[in-house]
Design a protein around this motif. Structure first.
Motif, PDB file in Angstrom:
ATOM      1  N   PRO A 150       1.472  -1.619   0.072  1.00  0.00           N
ATOM      2  CA  PRO A 150       0.019   0.203   0.177  1.00  0.00           C
ATOM      3  C   PRO A 150       0.800   1.609  -0.117  1.00  0.00           C
ATOM      4  N   TYR A 151       0.225   2.426  -0.562  1.00  0.00           N
ATOM      5  CA  TYR A 151       0.950   3.853  -0.914  1.00  0.00           C
ATOM      6  C   TYR A 151      -0.066   4.662  -1.155  1.00  0.00           C
ATOM      7  N   PRO A 152      -0.548   4.994  -0.187  1.00  0.00           N
ATOM      8  CA  PRO A 152      -1.700   5.855  -0.319  1.00  0.00           C
ATOM      9  C   PRO A 152      -0.861   7.562  -0.218  1.00  0.00           C
ATOM     10  N   SER A 153      -1.761   8.809  -1.118  1.00  0.00           N
ATOM     11  CA  SER A 153      -1.358   9.730  -1.090  1.00  0.00           C
ATOM     12  C   SER A 153      -2.667  10.963  -0.814  1.00  0.00           C
ATOM     13  N   TYR A 154      -2.176  11.872   0.167  1.00  0.00           N
ATOM     14  CA  TYR A 154      -2.369  12.637   0.916  1.00  0.00           C
ATOM     15  C   TYR A 154      -2.982  13.810   0.086  1.00  0.00           C
ATOM     16  N   MET A 155      -3.884  14.990   0.938  1.00  0.00           N
ATOM     17  CA  MET A 155      -3.857  16.165   0.439  1.00  0.00           C
ATOM     18  C   MET A 155      -3.446  17.292   1.411  1.00  0.00           C
ATOM     19  N   VAL A 156      -3.314  17.625   1.819  1.00  0.00           N
ATOM     20  CA  VAL A 156      -3.117  18.403   2.962  1.00  0.00           C
ATOM     21  C   VAL A 156      -3.223  20.097   2.959  1.00  0.00           C
ATOM     22  N   THR A 157      -3.813  20.570   3.435  1.00  0.00           N
ATOM     23  CA  THR A 157      -4.345  22.323   3.569  1.00  0.00           C
ATOM     24  C   THR A 157      -4.923  22.238   4.856  1.00  0.00           C
ATOM     25  N   THR A 158      -5.220  23.579   5.304  1.00  0.00           N
ATOM     26  CA  THR A 158      -5.023  24.472   6.550  1.00  0.00           C
ATOM     27  C   THR A 158      -5.823  25.274   5.878  1.00  0.00           C
ATOM     28  N   GLU A 159      -7.134  25.439   7.277  1.00  0.00           N
ATOM     29  CA  GLU A 159      -7.492  27.101   7.257  1.00  0.00           C
ATOM     30  C   GLU A 159      -7.480  28.184   6.772  1.00  0.00           C
ATOM     31  N   THR A 160      -7.393  29.083   6.382  1.00  0.00           N
ATOM     32  CA  THR A 160      -7.296  30.320   5.692  1.00  0.00           C
ATOM     33  C   THR A 160      -8.028  31.430   5.805  1.00  0.00           C
ATOM     34  N   GLU A 161      -7.302  32.016   5.290  1.00  0.00           N
ATOM     35  CA  GLU A 161      -7.704  34.138   4.996  1.00  0.00           C
ATOM     36  C   GLU A 161      -8.380  33.643   3.455  1.00  0.00           C
ATOM     37  N   ARG A 162      -7.428  32.955   3.069  1.00  0.00           N
ATOM     38  CA  ARG A 162      -7.095  33.596   1.968  1.00  0.00           C
ATOM     39  C   ARG A 162      -8.875  33.066   1.246  1.00  0.00           C
ATOM     40  N   PRO A 163      -9.005  33.482   0.147  1.00  0.00           N
ATOM     41  CA  PRO A 163     -10.779  32.312  -1.160  1.00  0.00           C
ATOM     42  C   PRO A 163     -10.334  31.721  -0.343  1.00  0.00           C
ATOM     43  N   GLN A 164     -11.104  30.892  -0.298  1.00  0.00           N
ATOM     44  CA  GLN A 164     -11.652  29.485   0.431  1.00  0.00           C
ATOM     45  C   GLN A 164     -11.865  28.408  -0.968  1.00  0.00           C
ATOM     46  N   ALA A 165     -12.103  29.552  -1.675  1.00  0.00           N
ATOM     47  CA  ALA A 165     -13.177  29.317  -3.221  1.00  0.00           C
ATOM     48  C   ALA A 165     -12.304  28.319  -3.594  1.00  0.00           C
ATOM     49  N   ALA A 166     -11.097  28.946  -3.721  1.00  0.00           N
ATOM     50  CA  ALA A 166      -9.947  28.834  -4.925  1.00  0.00           C
ATOM     51  C   ALA A 166      -9.487  27.283  -4.693  1.00  0.00           C
ATOM     52  N   ILE A 167      -9.411  27.855  -3.130  1.00  0.00           N
ATOM     53  CA  ILE A 167      -8.547  26.106  -2.503  1.00  0.00           C
ATOM     54  C   ILE A 167      -9.976  24.935  -2.749  1.00  0.00           C
ATOM     55  N   ASP A 168     -10.936  25.373  -2.711  1.00  0.00           N
ATOM     56  CA  ASP A 168     -12.253  24.125  -2.454  1.00  0.00           C
ATOM     57  C   ASP A 168     -12.179  23.590  -4.220  1.00  0.00           C
ATOM     58  N   ARG A 169     -11.814  24.539  -4.626  1.00  0.00           N
ATOM     59  CA  ARG A 169     -11.843  24.029  -6.131  1.00  0.00           C
ATOM     60  C   ARG A 169     -10.558  23.183  -6.558  1.00  0.00           C
ATOM     61  N   GLY A 170      -9.902  23.793  -6.063  1.00  0.00           N
ATOM     62  CA  GLY A 170      -8.597  23.073  -6.317  1.00  0.00           C
ATOM     63  C   GLY A 170      -8.921  21.622  -6.245  1.00  0.00           C
ATOM     64  N   MET A 171      -8.875  21.653  -4.155  1.00  0.00           N
ATOM     65  CA  MET A 171      -8.931  20.202  -3.720  1.00  0.00           C
ATOM     66  C   MET A 171      -9.790  19.250  -4.637  1.00  0.00           C
TER      67      MET A 171
END
Length: 290
Positions: free
Chosen positions: A251-272
């Motif tokens: 097994p070799y799972p991959s993960y995406m890591v982010t954090t709560e931020t004051e930058r536009p969350q909509a762009a981060i949500d679209r990327g994820m």
């Protein structure tokens, strides 16, 4: 703080010399000395021990090193953000480990261009620890890694449950001997499982730290090794690689890591969302470098 002070500090730390730093920065030694003195006055601490053999970091200088690097990284992000075309509403900064760029993040970049043309993307490659550190400091919006760190404030989501499988360029599918086997360093957990299953192969004549490099090698010179199943599926379908019978998959799972931020969350949500969609819909085959 003036970014040139941080840049000068880092060059002096790297070269261990005010004279060499002046040559590297193409400025006078007097200017280097003045910048370091100004920085030390602002911080209220000596950052270097000066001696006949050069300059070495004090404990305070060593502690300042990560902050100096962050200052320049944040400045570079700011320069990129303000210079983005007015056609783009947001800038998304994403980093990934080298082995994840081909084909996962390459496919994701294509998805973003097709589905989110209003978002500019800033992409980079790094190791897991440095990428996650940049997420924590706000330099990156998303990191895609194999070994996430579960620090307070981080949001970690499994992206895909990838497997590592042994493949070979030999149509018979036979396990390679040591001289034809490429040992790819997929991390300590993989090494532990691999070395128990194949104790003789851990003494391979070729050891590489990057999956894409090992894959390019065996496609060019022949051989065998462990690689990510999804990344090489197209090569298996084309008959350029063959699965080694009875070899265990790890097994070799991959993960995406982010954090709560004051930058536009909509762009981060679209990327994820794009990362999830690329995994769900399937990716184009591994892209051979030109």
């Amino acid at each position: 703080m003036d970014t040139e002070l941080a840049r000068t500090f880092l060059v002096v730390a790297e070269t261990g010399s005010f004279v060499k730093a002046a040559d590297r920065l193409n400025i006078s030694q007097t200017t280097v000395t003045a910048r370091i003195r100004s920085l030390e006055n602002q911080l209220g601490q000596a950052l270097f021990e000066r001696g006949r053999h050069g300059a070495s970091l004090t404990p305070q200088g060593d502690r300042f090193m990560p902050s100096a690097m962050s200052i320049l990284q944040v400045w570079e992000r700011a320069r990129h953000d303000v210079n983005v075309s007015t056609e783009h509403e947001h800038v998304l900064s994403v980093g990934g480990e080298l082995s994840l760029w081909n084909p996962l993040l390459l496919n994701w970049l294509v998805w973003m261009r097709k589905n989110c043309p209003e978002i500019a993307v800033r992409a980079e490659v790094g190791d897991s620890a440095s990428l996650i550190g940049k997420v924590e400091r706000g330099i990156l919006d998303i990191a895609v890694v194999y070994s996430p760190l579960y620090h307070p404030g981080l949001v970690v989501e499994m992206l895909e449950e990838e497997r590592l499988i042994m493949v070979t360029t030999d149509p018979s599918g036979s396990t390679a001997e040591n001289e034809h086997y490429v040992y790819v360093d997929w991390g300590p957990e993989f090494s532990s499982h691999h070395d128990k299953a194949f104790p003789s192969l851990k003494r391979s004549g070729i050891f590489v730290g990057m999956g894409p490099m090992g894959l390019s090698y065996i496609l060019s010179a022949g051989g065998a090794g462990y690689f990510r199943e999804r990344a090489i599926r197209g090569l298996l379908d084309e008959g350029r690689l063959f699965r080694v019978p009875n070899a265990p998959a790890f097994p070799y799972p991959s993960y995406m890591v982010t954090t709560e931020t004051e930058r536009p969350q909509a762009a981060i949500d679209r990327g994820m969302l794009g990362l999830r969609r690329v995994i769900r819909d399937g990716m184009s085959p591994w892209v051979m470098p030109v």
